[in-house]
Design an enzyme around this catalytic site. Sequence first.
Site, short mmCIF file in Angstrom:
data_model
loop_
_atom_site.label_atom_id
_atom_site.label_comp_id
_atom_site.label_asym_id
_atom_site.label_seq_id
_atom_site.Cartn_x
_atom_site.Cartn_y
_atom_site.Cartn_z
N TRP A 140 0.81 -1.22 0.00
CA TRP A 140 0.00 0.00 0.00
C TRP A 140 0.84 1.27 0.00
O TRP A 140 0.31 2.36 -0.14
CB TRP A 140 -0.88 0.02 1.26
CG TRP A 140 -0.16 -0.46 2.49
CD1 TRP A 140 -0.21 -1.73 3.00
CD2 TRP A 140 0.74 0.27 3.32
NE1 TRP A 140 0.61 -1.83 4.11
CE2 TRP A 140 1.20 -0.62 4.32
CE3 TRP A 140 1.22 1.59 3.32
CZ2 TRP A 140 2.12 -0.24 5.31
CZ3 TRP A 140 2.12 1.96 4.30
CH2 TRP A 140 2.57 1.05 5.28
N LYS B 159 -2.75 -8.34 -7.53
CA LYS B 159 -3.53 -8.29 -6.28
C LYS B 159 -2.97 -7.12 -5.49
O LYS B 159 -1.96 -7.23 -4.82
CB LYS B 159 -3.35 -9.60 -5.51
CG LYS B 159 -4.50 -9.98 -4.60
CD LYS B 159 -4.77 -9.01 -3.47
CE LYS B 159 -3.74 -9.12 -2.35
NZ LYS B 159 -3.92 -8.07 -1.33
N SER C 143 6.21 -7.33 3.43
CA SER C 143 6.93 -7.66 4.67
C SER C 143 7.72 -8.96 4.54
O SER C 143 7.41 -9.82 3.70
CB SER C 143 5.93 -7.78 5.81
OG SER C 143 5.05 -8.87 5.58
N GLU D 91 10.82 -8.20 -2.70
CA GLU D 91 11.37 -6.90 -2.29
C GLU D 91 10.78 -6.64 -0.91
O GLU D 91 9.60 -6.34 -0.78
CB GLU D 91 10.98 -5.86 -3.32
CG GLU D 91 11.87 -4.66 -3.28
CD GLU D 91 11.42 -3.70 -2.22
OE1 GLU D 91 11.86 -3.85 -1.04
OE2 GLU D 91 10.62 -2.82 -2.53
N CYS E 95 10.09 1.33 1.57
CA CYS E 95 11.02 0.19 1.70
C CYS E 95 12.45 0.68 1.72
O CYS E 95 13.28 0.17 2.45
CB CYS E 95 10.79 -0.80 0.58
SG CYS E 95 10.68 -0.05 -1.04
N GLN F 67 -0.79 0.51 11.44
CA GLN F 67 0.58 0.92 11.13
C GLN F 67 1.06 1.95 12.16
O GLN F 67 2.21 1.94 12.59
CB GLN F 67 0.64 1.46 9.71
CG GLN F 67 2.04 1.49 9.11
CD GLN F 67 2.70 0.11 9.05
OE1 GLN F 67 2.03 -0.90 8.89
NE2 GLN F 67 4.02 0.07 9.22
N GLU G 41 12.99 -3.04 10.93
CA GLU G 41 12.31 -2.08 10.08
C GLU G 41 11.13 -1.49 10.86
O GLU G 41 10.24 -2.22 11.31
CB GLU G 41 11.80 -2.76 8.81
CG GLU G 41 11.13 -1.79 7.87
CD GLU G 41 10.80 -2.40 6.51
OE1 GLU G 41 10.07 -3.39 6.46
OE2 GLU G 41 11.28 -1.86 5.49
P1 NAI Z 1 2.13 -7.33 4.08
O1 NAI Z 1 3.42 -7.96 3.67
O2 NAI Z 1 1.17 -8.13 4.88
O3 NAI Z 1 1.32 -6.84 2.77
C1 NAI Z 1 1.86 -6.67 1.50
C2 NAI Z 1 0.97 -7.36 0.46
O4 NAI Z 1 0.98 -8.77 0.71
C3 NAI Z 1 -0.50 -6.95 0.50
O5 NAI Z 1 -1.00 -6.90 -0.83
C4 NAI Z 1 -1.15 -8.09 1.26
O6 NAI Z 1 -2.52 -8.26 0.93
C5 NAI Z 1 -0.35 -9.27 0.76
N1 NAI Z 1 -0.38 -10.47 1.62
C6 NAI Z 1 -0.47 -10.52 2.98
N2 NAI Z 1 -0.48 -11.79 3.40
C7 NAI Z 1 -0.40 -12.57 2.29
C8 NAI Z 1 -0.36 -13.99 2.07
N3 NAI Z 1 -0.43 -14.85 3.08
N4 NAI Z 1 -0.24 -14.45 0.81
C9 NAI Z 1 -0.18 -13.58 -0.23
N5 NAI Z 1 -0.23 -12.24 -0.08
C10 NAI Z 1 -0.33 -11.74 1.16
O7 NAI Z 1 2.49 -5.98 4.82
P2 NAI Z 1 1.59 -5.12 5.82
O8 NAI Z 1 0.90 -6.04 6.79
O9 NAI Z 1 0.73 -4.24 5.02
O10 NAI Z 1 2.69 -4.26 6.60
C11 NAI Z 1 3.42 -4.82 7.69
C12 NAI Z 1 4.87 -4.44 7.61
O11 NAI Z 1 5.43 -4.93 6.41
C13 NAI Z 1 5.16 -2.96 7.59
O12 NAI Z 1 5.20 -2.42 8.86
C14 NAI Z 1 6.51 -2.93 6.91
O13 NAI Z 1 7.53 -3.18 7.85
C15 NAI Z 1 6.46 -4.08 5.94
N6 NAI Z 1 6.13 -3.62 4.58
C16 NAI Z 1 7.15 -3.42 3.68
C17 NAI Z 1 6.88 -2.92 2.45
C18 NAI Z 1 7.96 -2.65 1.46
O14 NAI Z 1 7.84 -1.74 0.67
N7 NAI Z 1 8.99 -3.45 1.40
C19 NAI Z 1 5.52 -2.56 2.03
C20 NAI Z 1 4.51 -2.86 3.03
C21 NAI Z 1 4.83 -3.35 4.25
#
Ligand code: NAI
Length: 487
Positions: A159, A183, A237, A258, A292, A338, A389
């Site tokens: 997001w 997605k 994450s 990533e 990130c 968050q 992070e």
């Molecule tokens: P997340 O990793 O849960 O979400 C990212 C994407 O993965 C979203 O589209 C979500 O719907 C999808 N997702 C979640 N669980 C999944 C599963 N089991 N199978 C397939 N897809 C799945 O991240 P979240 O919960 O939004 O944020 C938590 C932490 O993650 C943040 O505090 C940050 O540290 C990290 N993060 C890092 C990012 C980056 O740019 N590298 C971006 C977002 C979060």
Amino acid sequence: MNARPDPGLFFDPSKCFIGGLWVAPLGGDYLPIENPSDGTQIGLIPRGSKGDIDAAVTAARAALTGVWGKTPAAERGRILARIGQKVLERADDLARIEAMDVGKPLKQAKADALALARYMEFYGGACDKIMGETIPYLDGYTVYTLREPHGVTGHIIPWNYPMQVIGRSVGGALAMGNAVVLKPAEEACLTAIAFAQIAKEVGLPDGVLNVVPGLGEEAGAALTTHPGVNHISFTGSVPVGQIIQRAAAENVVPVTLELGGKSPQLVFADADLDRALPFLVNAGIQNAGQTCSASSRILVERKIHDELLARMAERYRALRVGPAVADLDLGPMVSKRQKEIVGSFLGDLGGAEIAARGTVEANAPNGGHYLAPTLISGVAPNNRLAQDEIFGPVQVMIPFDSEEEAVAIANGTDFGLVAGIWTADGGRQMRLAKAIRSGQVFINNYGAGGGVELPFGGTGKSGYGREKGMEALYGFSVLKTVAAWHG
Ligand code: NAI
Ligand code: MG
């Protein structure tokens, strides 16, 4: 279903985009869209399910075996360029929509829209410039290589920078001739849906791009475990990256991960601080630190520690936080959750000290998820503030005494995404660029998020694979070697 779409939207956010059609989710379930600037609900998005993902993968496969598989590279390029042009024309709308959906200040949202357009221009222009090789081999043979698309690529995006990640991931995949199932994150689907609308308007063939919003554990998991998906690109994450890698292992498909970082900037006593200061601070607070490639660690040579701390603190105290439409330095955090994650870090400083804070505007709406940016000093390198992070507007300052110690601290986390080196000493610049474990190194600048042309990706727990630049096209393709014997 009464989706109550915002009248300013040029699409219906409550539909999935599958096979070129706008369709209601099969399960008939929806998720609320929250405006994080005030906590209000502004509409509904589909809560996509396994069935929707299955339909999307089927549509993508049909496009590959149909018209998309036969579309010449130059024509793919024209279509991507037209998407880019339309994104440019709609950049203000897209910025407003993104600002409303994820809370980023308008100027930052506009920069994301312009980056999305740039990705489409860049990858549009690259489509017909991806070439194989001829390989000298035995007498009587001619050997050459072909770069072919994987087939159906699955894209799970976060997001924090929806438009930028769509550009670098979906853009690269389409340029290589893949068909895409996207997605988007449940917190931020609107610009992904807008992107599909734009692609449809400019004539991207049906089924080449499919968008299924929904929850990670539902639509996301259905996509990453689907046997019809040939490559997965994920940004998010570490724990979810690990889940996705395990799922990909079942189907033996490649993944690009990533996963964020703990990116350092190393500031030496001979650095041009006037130039460095805006980069140092911006790399920590841009998008409220939800980046990130945020630089959350400032490593500073002890001789100038107090001077740099004072100058950074002065900048922090001038930072203002408010609703996205007010277009201040920072908007709200994307969600209550968050904000709580970041709050839990700030609740346990482990002996470190808060050096300075910005200000949340007094008239910022109560329901918004606002957090003052915070600069922390006296942080030991093994403090969790310096290891984990945080993903919020928090930077820690860590002093060092020597180049060796600076490198050891810089490399002393599980991550390795981006690093910045600030020094006038050319030899040191070259030494450190090699010594630092990181996917990107910036010398006397820092590029959080920027640089469509620059290959980007991690080492260690920051993930692997490269997106952006021409390098992404190799990742989104399979190399085939053809050995012909002709005598
Ligand atoms: P997340 O990793 O849960 O979400 C990212 C994407 O993965 C979203 O589209 C979500 O719907 C999808 N997702 C979640 N669980 C999944 C599963 N089991 N199978 C397939 N897809 C799945 O991240 P979240 O919960 O939004 O944020 C938590 C932490 O993650 C943040 O505090 C940050 O540290 C990290 N993060 C890092 C990012 C980056 O740019 N590298 C971006 C977002 C979060
Ligand atoms: Mg939202």
